[in-house]
Design a protein around this motif. Structure first.
Motif, PDB file in Angstrom:
ATOM      1  N   ALA A  33      -4.363   0.378   4.958  1.00  0.00           N
ATOM      2  CA  ALA A  33      -4.182  -0.141   3.577  1.00  0.00           C
ATOM      3  C   ALA A  33      -2.282  -0.203   3.820  1.00  0.00           C
ATOM      4  CB  ALA A  33      -4.190   1.511   2.502  1.00  0.00           C
ATOM      5  N   SER A  72      -1.304   0.566  -1.730  1.00  0.00           N
ATOM      6  CA  SER A  72      -2.701   1.039  -2.281  1.00  0.00           C
ATOM      7  C   SER A  72      -2.664   1.646  -3.740  1.00  0.00           C
ATOM      8  CB  SER A  72      -2.471   2.947  -1.346  1.00  0.00           C
ATOM      9  OG  SER A  72      -2.750   2.829  -0.440  1.00  0.00           O
ATOM     10  N   THR A 129      -6.776  -1.387  -2.663  1.00  0.00           N
ATOM     11  CA  THR A 129      -6.232  -1.230  -1.467  1.00  0.00           C
ATOM     12  C   THR A 129      -5.832  -2.382  -0.605  1.00  0.00           C
ATOM     13  OG1 THR A 129      -7.955  -0.645   0.239  1.00  0.00           O
ATOM     14  CG2 THR A 129      -6.668   0.916  -0.327  1.00  0.00           C
ATOM     15  N   ARG A 137      -5.189  -4.734   2.720  1.00  0.00           N
ATOM     16  CA  ARG A 137      -4.809  -4.328   4.359  1.00  0.00           C
ATOM     17  C   ARG A 137      -2.705  -5.103   4.580  1.00  0.00           C
ATOM     18  NH1 ARG A 137     -11.077  -5.870   5.609  1.00  0.00           N
ATOM     19  NH2 ARG A 137     -11.793  -3.893   4.341  1.00  0.00           N
TER      20      ARG A 137
END
Length: 334
Positions: free
Chosen positions: A4, A7, A47, A49
């Protein structure tokens, strides 16, 4: 998630009305005053990425832009925490948000009409030490070329550009800050379709070159499908479904996602048959008084007694795809 980058943990945002002098007088006289808060975002955990583009889609008024502003550090959440690489997004005052930049929907409103575009693009990088005043002209021209603007336009004002050109200026201004995360809040909604395609192509090209992480907010399902790796569907302040873009589009697991996809007009070229699309029934409830239980229950064709009492949470339904619907929980237990 271990990978993540951004977040959002149980984020909520409520806007409470300010009590005016007139309200105080009305209360003293025994009149009623509406002091209910707007529930813009409710218990959102999300989240993003590193290196991906997450699409955030939903109807107008569902809280997409508010959530985007929280992710950018522009708004502080009423509840919950926002972190960037496991560090509080708002640490050291607002300095941490320099790593996050935003491209807004209306470039004419977000650009200072009294400043030349060269100064608009250069102001932030100069203040924060990314370039010097002497090097700023070449720095600015480099970014103008990357977004497809003629560097000779550097001394023009925003009103001398078309909508698409102004949006390119806004993109150049954001990227000139060398952000790690870019929040695009309906960046093509106010543009003609042909101009939308140009801006999206600029975005895709620069995303690939700069390896930038992005949250792309839009109500346009076609745009989201084209630009995003994953998609989160939002309704009345809550995330109701999230997953890989093609998986969600091909196999939606929440009735709202299915209704959104069914409401998109489709062209049929084989014959002249008139094809009707299915609009979502009812109106989105007021965020001043959201319904109890599942927020979609007043408009859902599959509503159950449980939906009127309980708020469904996101659960895995197909690999990394998640949906907040009791229909999927029923399937899991059967």
């Amino acid at each position: 998630m271990s990978d993540a980058f951004l977040s959002l943990d149980t984020i909520s945002k409520r806007f409470s009305p300010k009590i005016t002098l007139g309200d105080r007088i009305a209360l003293k006289l025994g009149a009623s005053v509406d002091t209910r808060s707007v529930h813009a975002v409710e218990q959102v955990s999300l989240t993003v990425r590193k290196g991906e583009t997450l699409g955030l889609v939903g109807e107008s008024g569902c809280g997409k832009s508010t959530l985007g502003r929280i992710a950018a550090g522009i708004l502080e959440p009423t509840e919950g925490n926002a972190t960037l690489e496991n560090k509080p997004l708002m640490e050291e005052g607002r300095k941490a948000t320099l790593r996050v930049q935003t491209v807004f929907q209306d470039p004419f409103a977000s650009l200072d009409p009294r400043m030349r575009i060269g100064d608009i693009i250069a102001e932030g990088p100069i203040v924060h030490g990314l370039t010097t005043k002497n090097e700023a002209p070449s720095y600015v021209k480099g970014w103008m070329e990357r977004v497809g603007l003629d560097p000779s336009f550097v001394d023009r004002y925003p009103h001398q550009f078309s909508g698409g050109q102004r949006q390119r200026v806004a993109i150049a201004r954001a990227l000139a800050m060398q952000p790690d995360l870019l929040i695009c809040d309906e960046p093509v909604a106010s543009l003609d379709v042909s101009i939308q395609a140009q801006i999206i192509n600029v975005f895709l090209k620069l995303r690939e070159e700069l390896k930038i992480t992005c949250v792309f907010i839009s109500h346009d399902l076609g745009v989201i499908r084209h630009v995003s790796n994953r998609v989160a569907v939002m309704y009345l302040g809550r995330i109701v479904e999230i997953g890989e873009t093609e998986t969600v589009y091909q196999n939606p697991k929440h009735p709202y996602t299915q209704a959104l996809l069914d409401s998109v007009p489709k062209l049929v070229l084989e014959d002249d048959t008139l094809v009707e699309f299915t609009a979502i029934s009812g109106e989105i409830p007021s965020p001043l008084d959201p319904p109890k239980g599942c927020s979609f229950n007043p408009r859902c064709d599959h509503v159950m007694e449980r939906c009127l009492r309980e708020v469904p949470g996101l659960i895995p339904v197909d690999g990394e795809q998640e949906a907040a619907c009791f229909l999927n929980q029923k399937e899991e237990t059967e």
